[in-house]
Design an enzyme around this catalytic site. Structure first.
Site, PDB file in Angstrom:
ATOM      1  CD  GLU A  87      -1.207  -0.348   3.643  1.00 38.08           C
ATOM      2  OE1 GLU A  87      -2.066  -1.229   3.530  1.00 38.08           O
ATOM      3  OE2 GLU A  87      -1.090   0.374   4.638  1.00 38.08           O
ATOM      4  CB  CYS A 100       3.412   7.455   2.764  1.00 39.31           C
ATOM      5  SG  CYS A 100       3.911   6.258   3.994  1.00 39.31           S
ATOM      6  CB  CYS A 107       7.369  -5.236   8.450  1.00 35.27           C
ATOM      7  SG  CYS A 107       8.789  -4.458   9.253  1.00 35.27           S
ATOM      8  CB  CYS A 111       6.333  -2.412  15.677  1.00 36.48           C
ATOM      9  SG  CYS A 111       8.009  -1.978  15.232  1.00 36.48           S
ATOM     10  CB  CYS A 114       3.181  -1.604  13.284  1.00 37.54           C
ATOM     11  SG  CYS A 114       3.341  -1.425  11.510  1.00 37.54           S
ATOM     12  CB  CYS A 327       2.372   1.752   8.974  1.00 37.68           C
ATOM     13  SG  CYS A 327       3.616   0.667   8.506  1.00 37.68           S
TER      14      CYS A 327
HETATM   15  N1  SAH Z   1       9.654   0.283   9.250  1.00 36.82           N
HETATM   16  C1  SAH Z   1       9.981   1.645   9.246  1.00 36.82           C
HETATM   17  C2  SAH Z   1       9.164   2.453   8.260  1.00 36.82           C
HETATM   18  C3  SAH Z   1       7.713   2.114   8.168  1.00 36.82           C
HETATM   19  S1  SAH Z   1       6.745   2.481   9.608  1.00 36.82           S
HETATM   20  C4  SAH Z   1       9.885   2.229  10.638  1.00 36.82           C
HETATM   21  O1  SAH Z   1       9.396   1.550  11.526  1.00 36.82           O
HETATM   22  O2  SAH Z   1      10.345   3.347  10.814  1.00 36.82           O
HETATM   23  C5  SAH Z   1       6.732   4.259   9.561  1.00 36.82           C
HETATM   24  C6  SAH Z   1       6.304   4.901  10.863  1.00 36.82           C
HETATM   25  O3  SAH Z   1       4.918   4.628  11.119  1.00 36.82           O
HETATM   26  C7  SAH Z   1       7.062   4.387  12.072  1.00 36.82           C
HETATM   27  O4  SAH Z   1       7.564   5.455  12.842  1.00 36.82           O
HETATM   28  C8  SAH Z   1       6.009   3.620  12.815  1.00 36.82           C
HETATM   29  O5  SAH Z   1       6.261   3.573  14.180  1.00 36.82           O
HETATM   30  C9  SAH Z   1       4.748   4.360  12.491  1.00 36.82           C
HETATM   31  N2  SAH Z   1       3.543   3.563  12.728  1.00 36.82           N
HETATM   32  C10 SAH Z   1       3.315   2.284  12.416  1.00 36.82           C
HETATM   33  N3  SAH Z   1       2.079   1.901  12.812  1.00 36.82           N
HETATM   34  C11 SAH Z   1       1.514   2.975  13.397  1.00 36.82           C
HETATM   35  C12 SAH Z   1       0.260   3.222  14.008  1.00 36.82           C
HETATM   36  N4  SAH Z   1      -0.665   2.274  14.099  1.00 36.82           N
HETATM   37  N5  SAH Z   1       0.015   4.462  14.500  1.00 36.82           N
HETATM   38  C13 SAH Z   1       0.966   5.436  14.410  1.00 36.82           C
HETATM   39  N6  SAH Z   1       2.163   5.258  13.841  1.00 36.82           N
HETATM   40  C14 SAH Z   1       2.450   4.046  13.340  1.00 36.82           C
HETATM   41 FE1  SF4 Z   2       7.852  -2.790  10.481  1.00 36.95          FE
HETATM   42 FE2  SF4 Z   2       5.678  -1.463  11.232  1.00 36.95          FE
HETATM   43 FE3  SF4 Z   2       7.692  -1.782  12.925  1.00 36.95          FE
HETATM   44 FE4  SF4 Z   2       8.001  -0.141  10.819  1.00 36.95          FE
HETATM   45  S1  SF4 Z   2       6.577   0.124  12.535  1.00 36.95           S
HETATM   46  S2  SF4 Z   2       9.441  -1.697  11.585  1.00 36.95           S
HETATM   47  S3  SF4 Z   2       6.750  -1.258   9.318  1.00 36.95           S
HETATM   48  S4  SF4 Z   2       6.425  -3.429  12.056  1.00 36.95           S
END
Ligand code: SAH
Ligand code: SF4
Length: 337
Positions: A87, A100, A107, A111, A114, A327
């Site tokens: 996406e 974006c 991934c 996290c 996420c 994300c």
């Molecule tokens: N993997 C990389 C880039 C993709 S995520 C990273 O983690 O930096 C990009 C950003 O979106 C990250 O800072 C992540 O913490 C944030 N993110 C992911 N899921 C989210 C959510 N549900 N609410 C707010 N921020 C989120």
């Molecule tokens: Fe992966 Fe989501 Fe963590 Fe970024 S925030 S490293 S996309 S799991």
């Protein structure tokens, strides 16, 4: 894959007995008109259009779905040649627009808050797929972006070989011609990748997702591939010294986990030591995951602690939340096709 054509296209044209200016025409179609089907490249002779079409697989990234929020944010679900999905999000803000982009299918970092992390890594995106994703966004939006951020699905620094090839095409004057300083690469803190990127000496912005001011909070949120905080901060110093670019720390604010004032104080100390900016992101709650954003006054307090300590801080307002713009959320509701 055709969409990163550079020298290889010149060689192919030479081999086919074609004149060199045909390469410029083809580049123009791909990178300036966002047209990937050779059969639509009207100023090429028909025989060349057919040869191109037979020789390269172009346009393998297909638009499957799009959703728009009232604030203008649009989320695209894109299908890949093997049935996987990624996406991309188009985010207008004032007179500017940010795209974006995703870097992987799924991934590996996982996290806890996420949506992208829930199914693990499926595969890396090829360089051509990364570029096609950008061109698909341009086609949908009808214009080029002002900024590009790799903050979609995936950990870009764990797919750095392909990302660098894609970025070469994106920044090349003869191809997409986009400024390095308008590109941000976001990482969960993969230090080997930060150091490798630093050695490239490009002008990309580096954003590092800290989410915690100490290793114990980070451990609760980032289960895999997590590096110690001190190692991440050293890698950020290295990035700054090699590129002259200020690093940004991203900090997703989660209720009851990382939003206390004393945590803001610790974050401020870290940011000042690293001469980094801080971008606060109130959590965009993912329905299946047990986390929520803090109350407004908690967020305001957290921000004011950072500001009082002289840290440059911005806050990312939950744009596009009605289209599941955090994300990985659209992809996780669609699965593969
Ligand atoms: N993997 C990389 C880039 C993709 S995520 C990273 O983690 O930096 C990009 C950003 O979106 C990250 O800072 C992540 O913490 C944030 N993110 C992911 N899921 C989210 C959510 N549900 N609410 C707010 N921020 C989120
Ligand atoms: Fe992966 Fe989501 Fe963590 Fe970024 S925030 S490293 S996309 S799991």
């Amino acid at each position: 894959m055709c969409v990163t054509p550079g020298r290889e296209l010149f060689r192919w044209l030479e081999f086919e007995g074609q004149r060199a200016f045909r390469a410029d025409q083809i580049m123009g179609w791909i990178y300036r008109k966002w047209t990937l089907d050779p059969l639509e490249m009207q100023n090429l002779p028909e025989c060349l259009r057919i040869r191109l079409s037979d020789s390269f697989s172009c346009g393998t990234v297909k638009m499957l779905d799009s959703q728009s929020a009232p604030d203008g944010t649009a989320k695209l679900l894109l299908g890949l040649h093997d049935g996987q999905t990624i996406e991309s999000v188009i985010i207008p803000h004032g007179s500017r627009t940010t795209f974006c982009l995703s870097s992987q299918v799924g991934c590996p970092v996982g996290c806890r808050f996420c949506a992208s992390g829930t199914g693990g890594l499926v595969r890396n995106l090829h360089a051509g797929e990364i570029v096609e994703q950008l061109l698909a966004c341009c086609r949908h939006y009808g214009a080029r972006p002002d900024n590009l951020v790799f903050m979609g699905v995936g950990e870009p620094l764990m797919n750095l070989d392909n990302l660098l090839v894609a970025l070469e095409a994106i920044c090349d004057k003869a191809r997409f011609d986009f400024a390095q300083r308008r590109i941000t690469i976001s990482t969960s803190g993969w230090t080997a990748g930060i150091r490798r990127l630093a050695e490239c000496r490009r002008q990309f912005n580096l954003a590092v997702s800290l989410h915690g001011s100490d290793d114990s909070v980070r451990k609760k949120l980032i289960p895999n591939c997590r590096r110690p905080l001190h190692e991440i901060l050293d890698a950020c110093d290295h990035y700054r010294s090699q590129t002259g670019r200020m690093v940004t720390f991203e900090y997703t604010l989660i209720d009851g986990v990382n939003s206390r004032p004393e945590q803001a104080t610790e974050l401020a100390d870290i940011a000042k030591r690293s001469r980094a900016k801080v971008n606060l992101i109130p959590l965009n709650a993912v329905p299946s995951l047990p986390f929520g954003p803090p109350q407004r006054d908690v967020i305001k307090k957290f921000m004011s602690v950072l500001e009082a300590r002289g840290v440059q801080v911005s806050i990312r307002i939950g744009k596009g939340s009605s289209v599941a713009a955090a994300c990985g959320q659209l992809r996780s509701s669609a699965g593969t096709y």
